[in-house]
Scaffold this motif. Structure first.
Motif, PDB file in Angstrom:
ATOM      1  N   GLU A  64       0.830  -1.208   0.000  1.00  0.00           N
ATOM      2  CA  GLU A  64       0.000   0.000   0.000  1.00  0.00           C
ATOM      3  C   GLU A  64       0.863   1.257   0.000  1.00  0.00           C
ATOM      4  O   GLU A  64       0.564   2.238  -0.690  1.00  0.00           O
ATOM      5  N   ARG A  65       1.939   1.246   0.759  1.00  0.00           N
ATOM      6  CA  ARG A  65       2.843   2.398   0.763  1.00  0.00           C
ATOM      7  C   ARG A  65       3.485   2.602  -0.609  1.00  0.00           C
ATOM      8  O   ARG A  65       3.631   3.736  -1.089  1.00  0.00           O
ATOM      9  N   ILE A  66       3.876   1.503  -1.237  1.00  0.00           N
ATOM     10  CA  ILE A  66       4.499   1.603  -2.559  1.00  0.00           C
ATOM     11  C   ILE A  66       3.476   2.085  -3.593  1.00  0.00           C
ATOM     12  O   ILE A  66       3.780   2.919  -4.454  1.00  0.00           O
ATOM     13  N   LEU A  67       2.242   1.582  -3.504  1.00  0.00           N
ATOM     14  CA  LEU A  67       1.185   2.036  -4.407  1.00  0.00           C
ATOM     15  C   LEU A  67       0.980   3.542  -4.292  1.00  0.00           C
ATOM     16  O   LEU A  67       0.825   4.246  -5.296  1.00  0.00           O
ATOM     17  N   THR A  68       0.991   4.045  -3.069  1.00  0.00           N
ATOM     18  CA  THR A  68       0.828   5.480  -2.852  1.00  0.00           C
ATOM     19  C   THR A  68       1.993   6.246  -3.457  1.00  0.00           C
ATOM     20  O   THR A  68       1.801   7.253  -4.162  1.00  0.00           O
ATOM     21  N   ALA A  69       3.205   5.774  -3.214  1.00  0.00           N
ATOM     22  CA  ALA A  69       4.397   6.481  -3.694  1.00  0.00           C
ATOM     23  C   ALA A  69       4.492   6.473  -5.215  1.00  0.00           C
ATOM     24  O   ALA A  69       4.975   7.445  -5.816  1.00  0.00           O
ATOM     25  N   PHE A  70       4.043   5.383  -5.848  1.00  0.00           N
ATOM     26  CA  PHE A  70       4.201   5.223  -7.289  1.00  0.00           C
ATOM     27  C   PHE A  70       2.901   5.424  -8.055  1.00  0.00           C
ATOM     28  O   PHE A  70       2.799   5.003  -9.212  1.00  0.00           O
ATOM     29  N   ASP A  71       1.913   6.056  -7.445  1.00  0.00           N
ATOM     30  CA  ASP A  71       0.639   6.335  -8.124  1.00  0.00           C
ATOM     31  C   ASP A  71       0.062   5.080  -8.774  1.00  0.00           C
ATOM     32  O   ASP A  71      -0.368   5.099  -9.942  1.00  0.00           O
ATOM     33  N   ASP A  72       0.076   3.994  -8.028  1.00  0.00           N
ATOM     34  CA  ASP A  72      -0.528   2.710  -8.417  1.00  0.00           C
ATOM     35  C   ASP A  72       0.232   1.963  -9.515  1.00  0.00           C
ATOM     36  O   ASP A  72      -0.218   0.908  -9.952  1.00  0.00           O
ATOM     37  N   ARG A  73       1.386   2.469  -9.940  1.00  0.00           N
ATOM     38  CA  ARG A  73       2.163   1.744 -10.957  1.00  0.00           C
ATOM     39  C   ARG A  73       3.066   0.729 -10.264  1.00  0.00           C
ATOM     40  O   ARG A  73       4.286   0.879 -10.177  1.00  0.00           O
ATOM     41  N   VAL A  74       2.411  -0.312  -9.745  1.00  0.00           N
ATOM     42  CA  VAL A  74       3.095  -1.303  -8.911  1.00  0.00           C
ATOM     43  C   VAL A  74       2.634  -2.696  -9.319  1.00  0.00           C
ATOM     44  O   VAL A  74       1.463  -2.908  -9.632  1.00  0.00           O
TER      45      VAL A  74
END
Length: 256
Positions: free
Chosen positions: A183-193
């Motif tokens: 979830e943190r990575i999704l937030t940081a990368f604007d869902d490009r995960v």
């Protein structure tokens, strides 16, 4: 920072431990540049997603940042198979670097390979550099990632990626489970995960991307995987199969 180091060997494989039974790295003694652990192989799947070794172009990545040295598996693979790449490793524990030199055939530092002793999060926050590929695999003896699993860190990582940049992070052992990390990575990368299905060992590798959208049909991924295996010995065919079986490739096309 003092990190207790233990070395064990079994069936031709040498293992690194930080004062516990947790495996922090491994090397098959007869194949020191190969990626012995499944999650380390999956962290190199960026070679399937961007144009580089998988299609014989050999141009990506040119600048690689590795946070967390361990048994130097990722560092050695990139150093050996990506001669176009300049590599910076950030490791907080001098004892880990010493063990990698003594037991795991760490390459000598030179113009294209260097090691920075210090905190990976602090390094990313303070160094205004750009990287094509950032690989994050940093843990303490209790399998805790600390500052390497925070939203500000992931946001800083994204800001340090080049126009064709990818980040790969090993999410094994996070205290609140990998879903909070994703979830943190999704937030940081604007869902490009893209989070790969968990390996047998329990590791979850997540990728974050910037720049041009990535769209790879499964057939193309399999062909690129065959080329990559022929060039380096790295077999990501099983990873592609697991992605397909988990429903992570809707419509037969990987989007990132």
């Amino acid at each position: 920072m003092s990190t207790p180091i233990d070395i064990s060997e079994e069936a031709g494989v040498r293992y690194l431990h930080f004062g516990s039974d947790w495996i922090q790295g491994a090397m098959r003694i007869r194949k020191p540049n190969a990626l012995e652990l499944a999650y380390t192989r999956e962290m190199m799947a960026g070679l399937l997603l961007r144009d580089g070794l998988a299609d014989d172009a050999g141009q990506w990545p040119k600048r690689v940042l590795i946070i967390g040295l361990g048994a130097a598996s990722l560092a050695k693979f990139v150093h050996h198979h990506c001669p176009q790449a300049r590599i910076k490793v950030v490791e907080i524990a001098p004892s880990v670097v010493a063990a990698a030199r003594q037991f795991f055939k760490l390459p000598e530092e030179d113009a294209r390979f260097s090691i920075h002793l210090g905190c990976g999060a602090q390094y990313v926050m303070e160094k205004d550099a750009s990287w094509d590929y950032i690989l994050v695999d940093g843990y303490d003896r209790n399998a805790r990632a600390g500052a390497l699993d925070t939203l500000p860190f992931y946001q800083a990582l994204r800001s340090r990626l080049s126009a064709s940049g990818l980040m790969a992070v090993n999410l094994f052992g996070r205290s609140r489970g990998y879903k909070a990390s994703v979830e943190r990575i999704l937030t940081a990368f604007d869902d490009r995960v893209l989070a790969f299905p968990s390996c047998d060992s329990g590791n979850v590798v997540a990728f974050g991307a910037v720049g041009e959208p990535i769209e790879r049909p499964l057939d193309e991924l399999r062909e690129r995987a065959r080329s990559l295996k022929a060039a380096t010995g790295l077999d990501l065919g099983p990873t592609i199969t697991r992605l397909e079986q988990s429903g992570s490739v809707p419509g037969g096309v990987l989007h990132l």
